[in-house]
Scaffold this active site. Structure first.
Site, PDB file in Angstrom:
ATOM      1  N   THR A   1       0.796  -1.228   0.000  1.00 12.56           N
ATOM      2  CA  THR A   1       0.000   0.000   0.000  1.00 12.56           C
ATOM      3  C   THR A   1       0.831   1.281   0.000  1.00 12.56           C
ATOM      4  O   THR A   1       1.912   1.336   0.609  1.00 12.56           O
ATOM      5  CB  THR A   1      -0.936   0.025   1.231  1.00 12.56           C
ATOM      6  OG1 THR A   1      -1.489   1.337   1.377  1.00 12.56           O
ATOM      7  CG2 THR A   1      -0.197  -0.319   2.519  1.00 12.56           C
TER       8      THR A   1
ATOM      9  N   GLU B   1       0.177   3.657   1.736  1.00 17.91           N
ATOM     10  CA  GLU B   1       0.245   4.095   3.136  1.00 17.91           C
ATOM     11  C   GLU B   1       1.652   3.899   3.704  1.00 17.91           C
ATOM     12  O   GLU B   1       2.029   4.558   4.667  1.00 17.91           O
ATOM     13  CB  GLU B   1      -0.740   3.288   3.976  1.00 17.91           C
ATOM     14  CG  GLU B   1      -2.175   3.751   3.886  1.00 17.91           C
ATOM     15  CD  GLU B   1      -2.470   4.925   4.804  1.00 17.91           C
ATOM     16  OE1 GLU B   1      -1.966   4.938   5.932  1.00 17.91           O
ATOM     17  OE2 GLU B   1      -3.197   5.830   4.369  1.00 17.91           O
TER      18      GLU B   1
ATOM     19  N   TYR C   1      -1.593  -0.095  10.588  1.00 20.59           N
ATOM     20  CA  TYR C   1      -1.905  -0.750   9.303  1.00 20.59           C
ATOM     21  C   TYR C   1      -0.705  -0.658   8.369  1.00 20.59           C
ATOM     22  O   TYR C   1      -0.255  -1.656   7.795  1.00 20.59           O
ATOM     23  CB  TYR C   1      -3.120  -0.061   8.660  1.00 20.59           C
ATOM     24  CG  TYR C   1      -3.346  -0.436   7.203  1.00 20.59           C
ATOM     25  CD1 TYR C   1      -3.935  -1.641   6.851  1.00 20.59           C
ATOM     26  CD2 TYR C   1      -2.944   0.427   6.170  1.00 20.59           C
ATOM     27  CE1 TYR C   1      -4.127  -1.987   5.515  1.00 20.59           C
ATOM     28  CE2 TYR C   1      -3.134   0.089   4.832  1.00 20.59           C
ATOM     29  CZ  TYR C   1      -3.726  -1.117   4.519  1.00 20.59           C
ATOM     30  OH  TYR C   1      -3.908  -1.464   3.193  1.00 20.59           O
TER      31      TYR C   1
ATOM     32  N   LYS D   1       1.734  -3.674   6.890  1.00 18.86           N
ATOM     33  CA  LYS D   1       1.865  -3.906   5.443  1.00 18.86           C
ATOM     34  C   LYS D   1       3.315  -3.744   4.995  1.00 18.86           C
ATOM     35  O   LYS D   1       3.784  -4.461   4.106  1.00 18.86           O
ATOM     36  CB  LYS D   1       0.968  -2.924   4.676  1.00 18.86           C
ATOM     37  CG  LYS D   1      -0.509  -3.290   4.700  1.00 18.86           C
ATOM     38  CD  LYS D   1      -0.802  -4.362   3.651  1.00 18.86           C
ATOM     39  CE  LYS D   1      -2.271  -4.655   3.513  1.00 18.86           C
ATOM     40  NZ  LYS D   1      -2.580  -5.593   2.421  1.00 18.86           N
TER      41      LYS D   1
HETATM   42  P1  NAP Z   1     -11.556  -4.955   1.262  1.00 17.40           P
HETATM   43  O1  NAP Z   1     -12.696  -4.617   0.362  1.00 17.40           O
HETATM   44  O2  NAP Z   1     -11.553  -4.444   2.656  1.00 17.40           O
HETATM   45  O3  NAP Z   1     -11.446  -6.542   1.286  1.00 17.40           O
HETATM   46  C1  NAP Z   1     -10.665  -7.226   2.208  1.00 17.40           C
HETATM   47  C2  NAP Z   1     -11.022  -8.692   2.165  1.00 17.40           C
HETATM   48  O4  NAP Z   1     -10.228  -9.368   3.156  1.00 17.40           O
HETATM   49  C3  NAP Z   1     -12.497  -8.987   2.501  1.00 17.40           C
HETATM   50  O5  NAP Z   1     -12.995  -9.945   1.608  1.00 17.40           O
HETATM   51  C4  NAP Z   1     -12.426  -9.572   3.890  1.00 17.40           C
HETATM   52  O6  NAP Z   1     -13.403 -10.533   4.179  1.00 17.40           O
HETATM   53  C5  NAP Z   1     -11.064 -10.265   3.841  1.00 17.40           C
HETATM   54  N1  NAP Z   1     -10.554 -10.493   5.195  1.00 17.40           N
HETATM   55  C6  NAP Z   1     -10.368  -9.564   6.163  1.00 17.40           C
HETATM   56  N2  NAP Z   1      -9.920 -10.162   7.284  1.00 17.40           N
HETATM   57  C7  NAP Z   1      -9.834 -11.486   7.014  1.00 17.40           C
HETATM   58  C8  NAP Z   1      -9.468 -12.627   7.777  1.00 17.40           C
HETATM   59  N3  NAP Z   1      -9.118 -12.519   9.062  1.00 17.40           N
HETATM   60  N4  NAP Z   1      -9.481 -13.849   7.192  1.00 17.40           N
HETATM   61  C9  NAP Z   1      -9.877 -13.974   5.911  1.00 17.40           C
HETATM   62  N5  NAP Z   1     -10.247 -12.937   5.130  1.00 17.40           N
HETATM   63  C10 NAP Z   1     -10.237 -11.706   5.682  1.00 17.40           C
HETATM   64  O7  NAP Z   1     -10.178  -4.491   0.616  1.00 17.40           O
HETATM   65  P2  NAP Z   1      -9.853  -4.122  -0.913  1.00 17.40           P
HETATM   66  O8  NAP Z   1     -10.128  -2.678  -1.117  1.00 17.40           O
HETATM   67  O9  NAP Z   1     -10.456  -5.132  -1.802  1.00 17.40           O
HETATM   68  O10 NAP Z   1      -8.262  -4.258  -0.900  1.00 17.40           O
HETATM   69  C11 NAP Z   1      -7.640  -5.481  -1.244  1.00 17.40           C
HETATM   70  C12 NAP Z   1      -6.231  -5.503  -0.681  1.00 17.40           C
HETATM   71  O11 NAP Z   1      -5.491  -4.406  -1.220  1.00 17.40           O
HETATM   72  C13 NAP Z   1      -6.141  -5.364   0.834  1.00 17.40           C
HETATM   73  O12 NAP Z   1      -5.085  -6.166   1.271  1.00 17.40           O
HETATM   74  C14 NAP Z   1      -5.811  -3.898   1.050  1.00 17.40           C
HETATM   75  O13 NAP Z   1      -5.088  -3.709   2.256  1.00 17.40           O
HETATM   76  C15 NAP Z   1      -4.942  -3.627  -0.163  1.00 17.40           C
HETATM   77  N6  NAP Z   1      -4.963  -2.241  -0.632  1.00 17.40           N
HETATM   78  C16 NAP Z   1      -6.138  -1.685  -1.022  1.00 17.40           C
HETATM   79  C17 NAP Z   1      -6.162  -0.389  -1.507  1.00 17.40           C
HETATM   80  C18 NAP Z   1      -7.442   0.273  -1.935  1.00 17.40           C
HETATM   81  O14 NAP Z   1      -7.429   1.485  -2.157  1.00 17.40           O
HETATM   82  N7  NAP Z   1      -8.528  -0.459  -2.112  1.00 17.40           N
HETATM   83  C19 NAP Z   1      -4.953   0.320  -1.628  1.00 17.40           C
HETATM   84  C20 NAP Z   1      -3.780  -0.286  -1.196  1.00 17.40           C
HETATM   85  C21 NAP Z   1      -3.783  -1.587  -0.742  1.00 17.40           C
HETATM   86  P3  NAP Z   1     -14.938 -10.125   4.504  1.00 17.40           P
HETATM   87  O15 NAP Z   1     -15.552  -9.910   3.148  1.00 17.40           O
HETATM   88  O16 NAP Z   1     -15.449 -11.320   5.211  1.00 17.40           O
HETATM   89  O17 NAP Z   1     -14.884  -8.889   5.332  1.00 17.40           O
HETATM   90  N1  GDD Z   2     -12.790   6.655   6.036  1.00 17.93           N
HETATM   91  C1  GDD Z   2     -12.978   7.970   6.180  1.00 17.93           C
HETATM   92  N2  GDD Z   2     -14.157   8.424   6.688  1.00 17.93           N
HETATM   93  N3  GDD Z   2     -11.989   8.806   5.790  1.00 17.93           N
HETATM   94  C2  GDD Z   2     -12.210  10.130   5.913  1.00 17.93           C
HETATM   95  C3  GDD Z   2     -13.403  10.654   6.416  1.00 17.93           C
HETATM   96  C4  GDD Z   2     -14.430   9.766   6.823  1.00 17.93           C
HETATM   97  O1  GDD Z   2     -15.491  10.139   7.292  1.00 17.93           O
HETATM   98  N4  GDD Z   2     -13.317  11.999   6.391  1.00 17.93           N
HETATM   99  C5  GDD Z   2     -12.128  12.318   5.880  1.00 17.93           C
HETATM  100  N5  GDD Z   2     -11.442  11.180   5.599  1.00 17.93           N
HETATM  101  C6  GDD Z   2     -10.075  11.128   5.066  1.00 17.93           C
HETATM  102  C7  GDD Z   2      -9.131  10.244   5.877  1.00 17.93           C
HETATM  103  O2  GDD Z   2      -8.663  10.956   7.021  1.00 17.93           O
HETATM  104  C8  GDD Z   2      -8.047   9.988   4.850  1.00 17.93           C
HETATM  105  O3  GDD Z   2      -7.149  11.076   4.834  1.00 17.93           O
HETATM  106  C9  GDD Z   2      -8.811   9.972   3.519  1.00 17.93           C
HETATM  107  O4  GDD Z   2     -10.100  10.517   3.796  1.00 17.93           O
HETATM  108  C10 GDD Z   2      -8.976   8.588   2.904  1.00 17.93           C
HETATM  109  O5  GDD Z   2      -9.501   7.717   3.884  1.00 17.93           O
HETATM  110  P1  GDD Z   2     -10.037   6.253   3.496  1.00 17.93           P
HETATM  111  O6  GDD Z   2     -11.036   6.327   2.425  1.00 17.93           O
HETATM  112  O7  GDD Z   2     -10.442   5.583   4.776  1.00 17.93           O
HETATM  113  O8  GDD Z   2      -8.757   5.569   2.834  1.00 17.93           O
HETATM  114  P2  GDD Z   2      -7.243   5.492   3.323  1.00 17.93           P
HETATM  115  O9  GDD Z   2      -6.447   6.346   2.385  1.00 17.93           O
HETATM  116  O10 GDD Z   2      -7.100   5.721   4.757  1.00 17.93           O
HETATM  117  O11 GDD Z   2      -6.896   3.949   3.085  1.00 17.93           O
HETATM  118  C11 GDD Z   2      -7.258   3.304   1.865  1.00 17.93           C
HETATM  119  O12 GDD Z   2      -6.214   3.446   0.931  1.00 17.93           O
HETATM  120  C12 GDD Z   2      -4.967   2.832   1.313  1.00 17.93           C
HETATM  121  C13 GDD Z   2      -3.969   3.111   0.198  1.00 17.93           C
HETATM  122  O13 GDD Z   2      -3.439   4.392   0.317  1.00 17.93           O
HETATM  123  C14 GDD Z   2      -7.529   1.828   2.194  1.00 17.93           C
HETATM  124  O14 GDD Z   2      -8.046   1.199   1.052  1.00 17.93           O
HETATM  125  C15 GDD Z   2      -6.266   1.105   2.608  1.00 17.93           C
HETATM  126  O15 GDD Z   2      -6.530  -0.303   2.735  1.00 17.93           O
HETATM  127  C16 GDD Z   2      -5.203   1.348   1.520  1.00 17.93           C
HETATM  128  O16 GDD Z   2      -4.008   0.692   1.871  1.00 17.93           O
END
Ligand code: NAP
Ligand code: GDD
Length: 347
Positions: A127, A129, A151, A155
């Site tokens: 990520t 992050e 987190y 990662k």
């Molecule tokens: P997500 O929608 O939160 O999906 C996470 C999945 O992991 C869900 O299916 C969840 O199961 C499963 N999971 C969580 N805890 C588990 C456990 N203890 N055992 C088995 N399965 C478990 O995340 P995503 O957005 O698809 O992201 C996919 C991956 O990319 C993650 O590793 C995330 O950290 C990484 N990532 C995402 C982003 C982003 O912007 N989306 C960016 C950077 C990295 P349930 O359905 O049962 O909850």
């Molecule tokens: N969730 C959330 N809820 N975020 C908020 C809110 C709110 O009400 N208001 C403002 N934010 C701001 C957070 O403080 C952060 O700066 C930004 O919105 C994005 O928050 P999220 O959507 O929760 O995403 P994230 O950037 O913290 O994390 C996501 O992206 C990462 C990659 O950069 C997740 O998908 C992580 O799993 C992933 O690694």
């Protein structure tokens, strides 16, 4: 010809669902890992109409023996590890669990591959992050890491492990350093989905005011479908295993995101007040749409992330189909269609 098999953890998440669809279309056999639950909610897989094309195994990621059994029984060509405790805010509340799932469970899977002499390739969802509040205006594969949440640290540990085991054992282990990517299938607690769903819910369902945290932080937001294609290229097109930044190269603030959503919905808005008193109102009737709630501010706010995707574009010819406007248009359109539908779904 026998289909090639991949194992996807987190198959029921945003990325797991889109990746499954992508690989099914490319004729792969999909084995999906689900955690057991008293009531299965597979709406994302149903939305993409692929539930029946997947063979499911049940396990928590940290049930080590069970995970070992599943890997040895299925012997996949590739494991895509997409399961994670993926919510940054929650990792402050439960760091031990976040480490267990995001690091120790990864170590376990890699050990299973290495100790059993398997050729299984491994993709790790790393990520942006991990960069934290970087001093550089954009981050690439050589940017120093400076994580600001449990987190991100969990990662980063897995990210370093992947690199170390790749170099130590010559394995095809890769990480995609993924910047934020979104879609209609995004989980409801993430800010983009929260804004889109919240505003559509106000106008189509008389829903409540949306309460948010810091509107000034900015992210490099891409569309999940483009990011799934990047994962595919990293694992299927790259000759040598490597790590790649996956990003659009442009960053927008939460405030920009709100403006774009309202533009797509033809709502004219104004921000009034300052700090915790700030509000977003509909100019037509002064109705409050968004207000600020302290509880959504982070312990250690990551203010800006912007990636530099040059490496993946050059080496793997990765191309983006969506820009920021198209991403928001797609999310708004699908959210409106969903709320109007008799079988609407909510993640
Ligand atoms: P997500 O929608 O939160 O999906 C996470 C999945 O992991 C869900 O299916 C969840 O199961 C499963 N999971 C969580 N805890 C588990 C456990 N203890 N055992 C088995 N399965 C478990 O995340 P995503 O957005 O698809 O992201 C996919 C991956 O990319 C993650 O590793 C995330 O950290 C990484 N990532 C995402 C982003 C982003 O912007 N989306 C960016 C950077 C990295 P349930 O359905 O049962 O909850
Ligand atoms: N969730 C959330 N809820 N975020 C908020 C809110 C709110 O009400 N208001 C403002 N934010 C701001 C957070 O403080 C952060 O700066 C930004 O919105 C994005 O928050 P999220 O959507 O929760 O995403 P994230 O950037 O913290 O994390 C996501 O992206 C990462 C990659 O950069 C997740 O998908 C992580 O799993 C992933 O690694």
């Amino acid at each position: 010809m026998k289909k090639k098999k991949v194992l996807i953890t987190g198959i029921n998440g945003q990325d797991g669902a889109y990746l499954s669809k992508h690989l099914i279309e490319k004729n792969y056999e999909i084995v999906g890992l689900l955690r057991r639950s008293s009531s299965y909610k597979l709406q994302r897989l149903d939305y993409l109409n692929i539930r029946n094309k997947i063979k499911f195994f049940h396990s928590e990621l940290n049930e080590y023996k069970n995970i070992e059994r599943i890997i040895l029984e299925t012997k996949p060509e590739i494991i895509y590890n997409l399961a994670a405790q993926s919510f940054v805010q929650y990792s402050f509340e439960n760091p031990t669990y976040s480490f267990d799932i995001n690091f120790s469970s990864v170590l376990n899977m890699l050990e299973v591959i290495i100790r059993n002499g398997l050729d299984t390739k491994f993709f790790q969802a790393s990520t942006s992050e991990m960069f934290g509040n970087s001093k550089l205006t954009s981050q690439n594969e050589n940017t120093p890491f400076n994580p600001t949440s449990p987190y991100a640290i969990s990662k980063l540990s897995s990210h370093q492990l992947i690199k170390n085991f790749r170099e130590s054992y010559g394995k095809f282990f890769c990480s995609g350093i993924l910047f934020n990517h979104e879609s209609f299938l995004r989980g409801r607690e993430f800010v983009t989905k929260k804004i889109v769903h919240g505003l559509v819910n106000i106008y189509y369902n008389n829903g409540p005011i949306v309460k948010l945290g810091n509107l000034n932080s900015s992210r490099d937001w891409g569309h999940a479908e483009d990011f799934i294609n990047a994962m595919y290229l990293i694992m299927h097109k790259s000759r040598l295993p490597d790590d790649y930044v996956v990003a659009t190269g442009r960053a927008f603030s939460i405030r920009d995101f709100i403006k774009k959503v309202c533009e797509c919905m033809n709502i004219k808005i104004r921000f009034i007040g300052k700090g915790y008193q700030e509000k977003c109102i509909d100019i037509k009737n002064n109705k409050i749409l968004i207000s600020i709630d302290r509880k959504y501010f982070r312990e250690n706010e990551l203010l800006k992330l912007k990636g530099n995707p040059n490496k993946i574009k050059k080496k793997l010819n990765w191309k983006l189909k969506y820009n920021f406007s198209k991403l928001v248009e797609d999310m708004v359109k699908k959210e409106i269609d969903n709320i109007k539908s008799e079988n609407s779904i909510f993640f």
